[in-house]
Design an enzyme around this catalytic site. Structure first.
Site, mmCIF file in Angstrom:
data_model
loop_
_atom_site.group_PDB
_atom_site.id
_atom_site.type_symbol
_atom_site.label_atom_id
_atom_site.label_comp_id
_atom_site.label_asym_id
_atom_site.label_seq_id
_atom_site.Cartn_x
_atom_site.Cartn_y
_atom_site.Cartn_z
ATOM 1 N N ARG A 176 -8.641 47.897 22.133
ATOM 2 C CA ARG A 176 -10.087 47.790 21.847
ATOM 3 C C ARG A 176 -10.878 48.941 22.479
ATOM 4 O O ARG A 176 -12.042 48.755 22.850
ATOM 5 C CB ARG A 176 -10.668 46.469 22.374
ATOM 6 C CG ARG A 176 -10.074 45.207 21.804
ATOM 7 C CD ARG A 176 -10.475 44.968 20.356
ATOM 8 N NE ARG A 176 -10.130 43.618 19.947
ATOM 9 C CZ ARG A 176 -8.952 43.259 19.454
ATOM 10 N NH1 ARG A 176 -7.989 44.162 19.329
ATOM 11 N NH2 ARG A 176 -8.738 42.013 19.099
ATOM 12 N N SER A 227 -14.411 37.599 19.588
ATOM 13 C CA SER A 227 -14.057 37.450 21.003
ATOM 14 C C SER A 227 -15.134 38.115 21.858
ATOM 15 O O SER A 227 -15.461 39.282 21.649
ATOM 16 C CB SER A 227 -12.723 38.138 21.311
ATOM 17 O OG SER A 227 -11.673 37.483 20.645
ATOM 18 N N GLU A 297 -16.000 42.429 25.542
ATOM 19 C CA GLU A 297 -15.635 43.296 24.408
ATOM 20 C C GLU A 297 -16.909 43.588 23.610
ATOM 21 O O GLU A 297 -17.093 44.690 23.093
ATOM 22 C CB GLU A 297 -14.616 42.565 23.522
ATOM 23 C CG GLU A 297 -14.288 43.323 22.244
ATOM 24 C CD GLU A 297 -13.337 42.558 21.338
ATOM 25 O OE1 GLU A 297 -12.318 42.011 21.832
ATOM 26 O OE2 GLU A 297 -13.608 42.508 20.118
HETATM 27 C C1 FAD Z 1 -15.911 36.022 13.347
HETATM 28 C C2 FAD Z 1 -15.502 37.331 13.975
HETATM 29 C C3 FAD Z 1 -14.156 37.643 14.125
HETATM 30 C C4 FAD Z 1 -13.775 38.845 14.722
HETATM 31 N N1 FAD Z 1 -12.455 39.126 14.843
HETATM 32 C C5 FAD Z 1 -12.073 40.298 15.375
HETATM 33 C C6 FAD Z 1 -10.688 40.621 15.507
HETATM 34 O O1 FAD Z 1 -9.796 39.864 15.154
HETATM 35 N N2 FAD Z 1 -10.363 41.801 16.052
HETATM 36 C C7 FAD Z 1 -11.304 42.692 16.472
HETATM 37 O O2 FAD Z 1 -10.932 43.774 16.957
HETATM 38 N N3 FAD Z 1 -12.616 42.405 16.387
HETATM 39 C C8 FAD Z 1 -13.025 41.244 15.839
HETATM 40 N N4 FAD Z 1 -14.344 40.949 15.774
HETATM 41 C C9 FAD Z 1 -15.324 41.875 16.358
HETATM 42 C C10 FAD Z 1 -15.846 42.951 15.387
HETATM 43 O O3 FAD Z 1 -15.753 42.511 14.046
HETATM 44 C C11 FAD Z 1 -15.107 44.262 15.559
HETATM 45 O O4 FAD Z 1 -15.300 44.798 16.851
HETATM 46 C C12 FAD Z 1 -15.556 45.318 14.539
HETATM 47 O O5 FAD Z 1 -14.709 46.433 14.616
HETATM 48 C C13 FAD Z 1 -16.989 45.781 14.749
HETATM 49 O O6 FAD Z 1 -17.380 46.508 13.618
HETATM 50 P P1 FAD Z 1 -18.907 46.624 13.187
HETATM 51 O O7 FAD Z 1 -18.990 47.506 11.996
HETATM 52 O O8 FAD Z 1 -19.513 45.286 13.043
HETATM 53 O O9 FAD Z 1 -19.506 47.365 14.444
HETATM 54 P P2 FAD Z 1 -20.858 47.022 15.216
HETATM 55 O O10 FAD Z 1 -20.754 45.688 15.817
HETATM 56 O O11 FAD Z 1 -22.024 47.305 14.329
HETATM 57 O O12 FAD Z 1 -20.800 48.126 16.369
HETATM 58 C C14 FAD Z 1 -19.829 48.042 17.391
HETATM 59 C C15 FAD Z 1 -19.886 49.341 18.215
HETATM 60 O O13 FAD Z 1 -19.448 50.430 17.396
HETATM 61 C C16 FAD Z 1 -20.500 51.401 17.214
HETATM 62 N N5 FAD Z 1 -20.424 51.848 15.821
HETATM 63 C C17 FAD Z 1 -20.386 51.077 14.702
HETATM 64 N N6 FAD Z 1 -20.237 51.861 13.620
HETATM 65 C C18 FAD Z 1 -20.180 53.133 14.074
HETATM 66 C C19 FAD Z 1 -20.024 54.407 13.440
HETATM 67 N N7 FAD Z 1 -19.910 54.522 12.110
HETATM 68 N N8 FAD Z 1 -19.996 55.508 14.221
HETATM 69 C C20 FAD Z 1 -20.127 55.424 15.573
HETATM 70 N N9 FAD Z 1 -20.292 54.261 16.228
HETATM 71 C C21 FAD Z 1 -20.298 53.126 15.482
HETATM 72 C C22 FAD Z 1 -21.785 50.664 17.540
HETATM 73 O O14 FAD Z 1 -22.793 51.542 17.975
HETATM 74 C C23 FAD Z 1 -21.315 49.716 18.636
HETATM 75 O O15 FAD Z 1 -21.230 50.389 19.859
HETATM 76 C C24 FAD Z 1 -14.768 39.748 15.173
HETATM 77 C C25 FAD Z 1 -16.123 39.444 15.014
HETATM 78 C C26 FAD Z 1 -16.486 38.249 14.417
HETATM 79 C C27 FAD Z 1 -17.951 37.937 14.240
HETATM 80 C C1 EPU Z 2 -11.407 37.818 17.527
HETATM 81 C C2 EPU Z 2 -11.013 38.963 18.075
HETATM 82 O O1 EPU Z 2 -9.680 39.342 18.193
HETATM 83 C C3 EPU Z 2 -8.695 38.351 18.458
HETATM 84 C C4 EPU Z 2 -7.720 38.335 17.301
HETATM 85 O O2 EPU Z 2 -8.359 37.930 16.115
HETATM 86 C C5 EPU Z 2 -6.577 37.344 17.625
HETATM 87 C C6 EPU Z 2 -5.516 37.286 16.543
HETATM 88 O O3 EPU Z 2 -4.787 38.468 16.517
HETATM 89 O O4 EPU Z 2 -5.965 37.750 18.871
HETATM 90 C C7 EPU Z 2 -6.834 37.838 20.021
HETATM 91 O O5 EPU Z 2 -7.407 36.587 20.311
HETATM 92 P P1 EPU Z 2 -6.652 35.601 21.330
HETATM 93 O O6 EPU Z 2 -5.852 36.392 22.306
HETATM 94 O O7 EPU Z 2 -7.649 34.654 21.883
HETATM 95 O O8 EPU Z 2 -5.652 34.900 20.351
HETATM 96 P P2 EPU Z 2 -5.328 33.385 20.118
HETATM 97 O O9 EPU Z 2 -4.027 33.389 19.394
HETATM 98 O O10 EPU Z 2 -6.481 32.683 19.498
HETATM 99 O O11 EPU Z 2 -5.130 32.772 21.578
HETATM 100 C C8 EPU Z 2 -4.181 33.298 22.500
HETATM 101 C C9 EPU Z 2 -3.721 32.223 23.446
HETATM 102 O O12 EPU Z 2 -4.839 31.670 24.147
HETATM 103 C C10 EPU Z 2 -4.818 30.257 24.041
HETATM 104 N N1 EPU Z 2 -6.193 29.725 23.950
HETATM 105 C C11 EPU Z 2 -7.057 30.265 23.053
HETATM 106 C C12 EPU Z 2 -8.310 29.728 22.935
HETATM 107 C C13 EPU Z 2 -8.686 28.649 23.734
HETATM 108 O O13 EPU Z 2 -9.796 28.122 23.661
HETATM 109 N N2 EPU Z 2 -7.788 28.161 24.618
HETATM 110 C C14 EPU Z 2 -6.534 28.678 24.748
HETATM 111 O O14 EPU Z 2 -5.757 28.206 25.563
HETATM 112 C C15 EPU Z 2 -4.040 29.969 22.750
HETATM 113 O O15 EPU Z 2 -3.470 28.694 22.787
HETATM 114 C C16 EPU Z 2 -3.026 31.075 22.746
HETATM 115 O O16 EPU Z 2 -1.894 30.700 23.495
HETATM 116 C C17 EPU Z 2 -7.980 38.774 19.728
HETATM 117 N N3 EPU Z 2 -8.927 38.760 20.831
HETATM 118 C C18 EPU Z 2 -8.823 39.634 21.836
HETATM 119 C C19 EPU Z 2 -9.863 39.539 22.898
HETATM 120 O O17 EPU Z 2 -7.949 40.481 21.923
HETATM 121 C C20 EPU Z 2 -11.942 39.973 18.575
HETATM 122 O O18 EPU Z 2 -11.487 40.964 19.154
HETATM 123 O O19 EPU Z 2 -13.183 39.795 18.392
#
Ligand code: FAD
Ligand code: EPU
Ligand code: NDP
Length: 305
Positions: A176, A227, A297
């Site tokens: 990240r 997250s 994050e």
């Molecule tokens: C329901 C949900 C689930 C999610 N699951 C995941 C997941 O599984 N894994 C994960 O990694 N993240 C996850 N996220 C977090 C998020 O979607 C990611 O971090 C995503 O990459 C952010 O993209 P964005 O376009 O929304 O960026 P923004 O939130 O708009 O911006 C994030 C940062 O990037 C900068 N930025 C954005 N676009 C640009 C650009 N074009 N050039 C320069 N800087 C820029 C912004 O200034 C800011 O600092 C989740 C979020 C939600 C709401």
């Molecule tokens: C959602 C994000 O990314 C997610 C990504 O979608 C998923 C799937 O790959 O893996 C990460 O979640 P995570 O590590 O919490 O994954 P999960 O599989 O949900 O949980 C990991 C472990 O934590 C335990 N867990 C999770 C949630 C909770 O309330 N309690 C708990 O005990 C689960 O049981 C599991 O053993 C990323 N988060 C980070 C911070 O690395 C994001 O970055 O915004």
């Protein structure tokens, strides 16, 4: 200084720079105040003009993708907010097996489109409601994959106004993290190497499997920023937070999700300050019990004094 806060049109462009635009609708948490100035350029040239405009007036610049990883202060943001949402051009190059997409293109669209074509490589990104630009900057990832994995290059607007082409190794990718975070460098488009000519049914099935896993473990029914904290290896933030008994804990309308403790939900009408205070409370509880400092994050922008 600009004296009257009225919309400005940059001569020779389609760029309308608007004053005091509320940002809550531009973030998935649905919180945050107004941008002092806001622009959503329709082209790279217009974006460059807007960037120069902000520099001319010595205004800070904030880039906004889909706002899915942002906590913006209730007091809003000073300077110019540049939204990339209109930079959506996309090219699937059959010769090279590379996809090139504009910064504002939705990541899940890429995943679904690739699956329909039978191109493998973006299955991990389904369900991440961010943009291509946000993914490159954040090194978004899930299900064992991440933006850095197959990134060939990104086109970047540098603070001196020049365009540069950078590769993954230039970006010093980590979990990240990338060198682009916290800078004024703006990603305009990115190119990934894919594996074309795979079985579309198989790619679709993997994509759907990832989406199903997500929908069953993460709360998608209310606004969030995904997250909130990075996982402090070797632990996961969700587990640590759950074990201190914070699931369901609420400040104002911000709540630690029952389904996943590393998500904070806006239960309706939450303030950015509610979310901010909840973040601090979670950090304090986890630190006291586990002696672990959770690092957000989510990007926290603006004043929270
Ligand atoms: C329901 C949900 C689930 C999610 N699951 C995941 C997941 O599984 N894994 C994960 O990694 N993240 C996850 N996220 C977090 C998020 O979607 C990611 O971090 C995503 O990459 C952010 O993209 P964005 O376009 O929304 O960026 P923004 O939130 O708009 O911006 C994030 C940062 O990037 C900068 N930025 C954005 N676009 C640009 C650009 N074009 N050039 C320069 N800087 C820029 C912004 O200034 C800011 O600092 C989740 C979020 C939600 C709401
Ligand atoms: C959602 C994000 O990314 C997610 C990504 O979608 C998923 C799937 O790959 O893996 C990460 O979640 P995570 O590590 O919490 O994954 P999960 O599989 O949900 O949980 C990991 C472990 O934590 C335990 N867990 C999770 C949630 C909770 O309330 N309690 C708990 O005990 C689960 O049981 C599991 O053993 C990323 N988060 C980070 C911070 O690395 C994001 O970055 O915004
Ligand atoms: N909690 C939150 O804060 C947020 C939650 N969400 C939720 O996140 C989940 C993400 O799901 P995900 O499917 O990844 O993304 P979305 O449902 O957001 O879909 C994004 C785009 O992908 C394309 N698409 C979606 N499904 C298909 C399909 N089956 N076949 C082909 N194309 C498709 C569509 O593009 P096109 O129209 O061009 O075909 C769509 O506009 C959804 O449940 C959504 O409601 C989303 C944002 C914020």
């Amino acid at each position: 200084m600009i004296k009257t806060p009225t919309a400005q049109i940059i001569p020779g462009t389609q760029c309308v720079i608007s004053p005091q635009v509320p940002l809550n609708g531009f973030t998935t948490l649905n919180v945050g105040g107004a941008a002092q100035w806001f622009v959503a350029p329709e082209s790279i040239q217009d974006l460059q003009a807007a960037y120069r405009w902000a520099q001319e007036y010595d205004l800070p610049i904030t880039v906004l993708g889909a706002g899915s990883n942002l906590l913006i202060s209730d007091q809003g943001l000073p300077g110019l907010v540049i939204a990339t949402k209109h930079l959506r051009r996309i090219k699937w190059d059959k010769e090279t097996g590379q996809v090139t997409a504009g910064a504002g293109r939705a990541l899940p669209q890429l995943a679904h489109h690739a699956a329909r074509l039978g191109w493998s490589g973006m299955e991990w990104s389904v369900g991440i409601p961010g943009t291509v630009g946000g993914a490159v900057v954040m090194n978004a990832g899930a299900h064992g994959g991440c933006a850095a994995d197959y990134l060939v290059s990104a086109l970047v607007l540098e603070p001196d106004g020049c365009l540069s082409v950078v590769t993954g190794s230039d970006l010093a990718y980590g979990y990240r993290s990338s060198v682009l975070q916290g800078t004024q460098r703006l990603v305009l488009q990115a190119t990934w190497q894919m594996e074309p000519e795979q079985d579309p049914q198989r790619v679709k099935a993997t994509t759907q499997e990832h989406l199903n896993q997500r929908l069953s473990t993460q709360p998608y029914h209310l606004p969030s920023c995904g997250s909130v904290f990075r996982n402090p290896q070797p632990h996961t933030a969700g587990w640590l937070i759950e074990k201190v008994g914070l699931k369901g804990y609420q400040i104002g309308q911000a709540q630690v999700a029952e389904r996943h403790a590393n998500f904070i939900l806006n239960r309706g009408g939450a303030k950015a300050m509610d979310v901010f205070q909840l973040i601090r409370h979670v950090q304090a509880c986890v630190s006291e019990r586990w002696d672990v400092l959770l690092h957000p994050e989510v990007k926290i922008l603006g004043e929270f004094a």
